[in-house]
Scaffold this active site. Structure first.
Site, PDB file in Angstrom:
ATOM      1  N   THR A  82      86.208  -5.087  10.786  1.00  0.00           N
ATOM      2  CA  THR A  82      86.686  -3.711  10.729  1.00  0.00           C
ATOM      3  C   THR A  82      87.871  -3.710  11.650  1.00  0.00           C
ATOM      4  O   THR A  82      88.118  -4.746  12.522  1.00  0.00           O
ATOM      5  CB  THR A  82      85.928  -2.644  11.730  1.00  0.00           C
ATOM      6  OG1 THR A  82      85.452  -3.113  13.071  1.00  0.00           O
ATOM      7  CG2 THR A  82      84.190  -2.595  10.876  1.00  0.00           C
ATOM      8  N   GLU A 120      81.607  -0.958   6.646  1.00  0.00           N
ATOM      9  CA  GLU A 120      80.448  -1.169   7.079  1.00  0.00           C
ATOM     10  C   GLU A 120      79.455  -0.786   5.737  1.00  0.00           C
ATOM     11  O   GLU A 120      78.147  -1.098   5.550  1.00  0.00           O
ATOM     12  CB  GLU A 120      79.747  -0.406   8.109  1.00  0.00           C
ATOM     13  CG  GLU A 120      80.134  -1.051   9.452  1.00  0.00           C
ATOM     14  CD  GLU A 120      81.331  -0.332   9.865  1.00  0.00           C
ATOM     15  OE1 GLU A 120      82.171   0.201   9.118  1.00  0.00           O
ATOM     16  OE2 GLU A 120      81.790  -0.476  11.205  1.00  0.00           O
ATOM     17  N   TRP A 145      84.948  22.955  18.543  1.00  0.00           N
ATOM     18  CA  TRP A 145      85.397  21.766  17.824  1.00  0.00           C
ATOM     19  C   TRP A 145      86.560  22.347  16.777  1.00  0.00           C
ATOM     20  O   TRP A 145      86.248  22.970  16.005  1.00  0.00           O
ATOM     21  CB  TRP A 145      84.462  20.941  17.255  1.00  0.00           C
ATOM     22  CG  TRP A 145      83.770  20.072  17.996  1.00  0.00           C
ATOM     23  CD1 TRP A 145      83.700  20.174  19.513  1.00  0.00           C
ATOM     24  CD2 TRP A 145      82.969  18.913  17.563  1.00  0.00           C
ATOM     25  NE1 TRP A 145      82.893  19.082  19.969  1.00  0.00           N
ATOM     26  CE2 TRP A 145      82.270  18.479  18.783  1.00  0.00           C
ATOM     27  CE3 TRP A 145      82.392  18.319  16.649  1.00  0.00           C
ATOM     28  CZ2 TRP A 145      81.437  17.591  18.779  1.00  0.00           C
ATOM     29  CZ3 TRP A 145      81.532  17.371  16.480  1.00  0.00           C
ATOM     30  CH2 TRP A 145      80.850  16.917  17.590  1.00  0.00           C
TER      31      TRP A 145
END
Ligand code: ADP
Length: 537
Positions: A185, A330, A443
């Protein structure tokens, strides 16, 4: 009672055998430094893959070894994919766009035994080679005539090695859980982490990829992968395409060049393509400036980052349908794709746009859920948003050489993304957990704000980051690359009014020449946060 079925292992060599027998004359077309347009077919490719497996024997590369590649999307990289996996060797695809220090780290961490490299990266490797203790030698992906001069120790020419070997090779049969490939990654925080793919996961992922509700690939298609073979195995397309006899077009080092992509697409009759948004932006800019058209391209899979509506709409003018997809290294990487059941003509434009921006529904094989901070499952109502967790046979359970599991106590993988899921299963990423803007305890989705901003005709690119605020903890800052120099701050902020919640609207917008890009071609929020660390000073 067990069923009475064969236990034939799911091995990548079965894709190769199948493609060679059934689709032997299907073409693979590439650009390399020594071929302006290399052309051969699956049969030629897999004959050379057998020669390459014999080269591995000669170089003492054996079952369980890891070799590294620093290579573009081309026919030789394709051959290495198959020769490694099918002989039980692990292909570690190194992203050449990483910093030299990161390349040194991952080549050493993976204990790569040999490096197979494009000539372009020879100077970089000459700089690093003294710090790569596990490397036994270097194979340059070239013919003899185009070999670069080099101070690297133990250098070989790929084509000369192949020429000396026989076309006969008996592929071994082994456990389907054997490692086949390794990809790190990007490691925006801390060291990069290695994801080890295996044969079983790769085969199951390929089955999923070719399905109609995913990439919908068949022997009638011609695929040009702009997503690099060093980035999550070009999203698995080099395995999926041969499975169903899809023609493959590989742009080599010219993958970011609009003119080359247009030439290849039109001349090779490419009808499907895949890549991250930044690449498409470059292609669409080229088409606008040159006045050229895309004659055969019908659909494009855009993933790796949220696809702005402006890209979807411009493609539409060229008769190309965009499928948003979501996944990660992943996850091999496919998690979800937006293939939309609804007929666009029957939907109001705004509803259609809202729907097609979503990352789509999970492909069969991937289980998804969204959870609250205390790991309680949240409803699929399109409103509740929480951490996205996944489970499935092509999702990693542990990073390479890590002792700890990568999963939570219940066996789920935390993607680090925040998402909503609608009642009919359409998932929408609202942010990466670390990019979420927390304003007054609520948020704000940077992705939604960016999408609204890029809808403005004078905006070329937009990014939103959170900046510290004395009262609200954080507030969004809008960062814009202009398409039209007359755009003002007031104009873009007024544009957002009515498109997002009032309290989401940033107080400020700043203009920059360009946005920083990561090694995988995405806008780097981390670099932007560093750049605007002292904002508003
Ligand atoms: P890196 O960005 O480190 O190279 P990956 O390529 O594996 O790692 O990126 C995976 C991440 O990219 C996801 O976790 C998600 O944050 C982002 N991503 C991928 N597809 C989408 C999408 N369709 N919409 C929004 N974000 C996406």
């Amino acid at each position: 009672m067990f069923g009475l079925m064969m236990d034939t292992p799911l091995l990548i060599s079965s894709i190769m055998r199948h493609a060679e027998k059934l689709y032997g004359d299907t073409e693979i077309v590439s650009i390399t430094h020594d071929h302006p347009r290399h052309r051969y077919n699956y049969q030629d490719a897999f004959q050379r893959v057998r020669r390459l497996a014999n080269v591995f024997k000669q170089l003492d590369i054996t079952f369980g070894d890891v070799i590294g590649t620093l290579a573009w999307n081309d026919f030789r990289h394709f051959e290495i994919y198959y020769a490694t996996a099918c002989s039980g060797v692990v292909c570690h695809t190194v992203n050449p766009r990483l910093f030299a220090e990161q390349i040194r780290y991952i080549v050493n961490h993976a204990e790569d035994k040999w490096l197979f490299t494009d000539p372009l990266f020879v100077p970089l490797l000459e700089e690093l080679q003294a710090q790569l203790p596990h490397i036994k030698g270097y194979v340059i992906l070239s013919d003899e005539e185009h070999m670069p001069t080099s101070t690297l120790p133990n250098v070989h020419c790929y084509e000369s090695l192949l020429q000396q070997q026989s076309e006969e090779f008996d592929w071994p049969e082994f456990d389907e859980r054997t490692a086949s490939a390794l990809c790190y990654t990007s490691g925006t925080t801390g060291n990069p982490k290695g994801v080890v793919y295996n044969h079983r996961a790769t085969l199951l992922h390929s089955y999923a990829l070719v399905m109609p509700n995913a990439l919908n690939l068949s022997s009638r298609d011609c695929l040009l992968s702009v997503v690099p073979m060093f980035h999550v195995n070009a999203w698995g397309t080099p395995y999926a395409a041969p499975m169903v006899g899809t023609k493959i077009v590989l742009p080599g080092p010219r993958m970011a060049d609009g003119q080359t992509l247009t030439d290849l697409m039109n001349e090779e009759q490419v009808n499907v393509s895949a890549g991250v948004p930044t690449i498409w932006q470059a292609l669409l800019n080229y088409l606008r400036e040159s006045g050229r058209t895309l004659d055969t391209l019908k659909r494009v899979i855009v993933g790796g980052a949220a696809c702005p509506l402006s890209i979807m709409e411009t493609f539409e003018q060229h008769g190309v349908y965009v499928h948003a997809a979501w996944g990660m290294t992943e996850m091999s990487p496919l998690g979800s794709i937006n293939t939309m059941d609804q007929d666009p003509c029957e939907l109001p434009r705004s509803v259609y746009n809202e729907l097609r921006l979503k990352a789509g529904r999970a492909v069969f094989g991937v289980d998804m859920k969204i959870v609250s901070d205390d790991d309680q499952e949240l409803p699929w109502d399109g409103k509740a948003f929480g951490t996205l967790k996944v489970r499935g046979p092509w999702i990693t359970n542990r990073y390479f050489k890590h002792d700890a599991s990568a999963l939570d106590d219940n066996g789920w993988f935390d993607t680090g993304d925040v998402a909503t899921i609608s009642a009919d299963g359409y998932m929408q990423i609202t942010d990466r957990a670390k990019d979420v803007i927390k304003s007054g305890g609520e948020w704000i989705s940077s992705i939604d704000l960016e999408n609204a901003a890029t809808g403005h005709p004078k905006v070329a690119q937009a990014a939103v980051i959170g900046v510290p605020h004395p009262k609200w903890t954080e507030r969004p800052l809008l960062i814009i690359v202009k398409k039209d120099t007359t755009l003002s701050k007031e104009e873009i902020l007024a544009w957002l009014d009515g498109k997002v919640a009032k309290w989401w609207i940033p107080e400020d917008a700043v203009f920059v020449e360009s946005l920083p890009i990561t090694a995988t071609g995405k806008i780097s929020k981390k670099d932007l946060r560093d750049q605007f660390e002292d904002y508003p000073k």
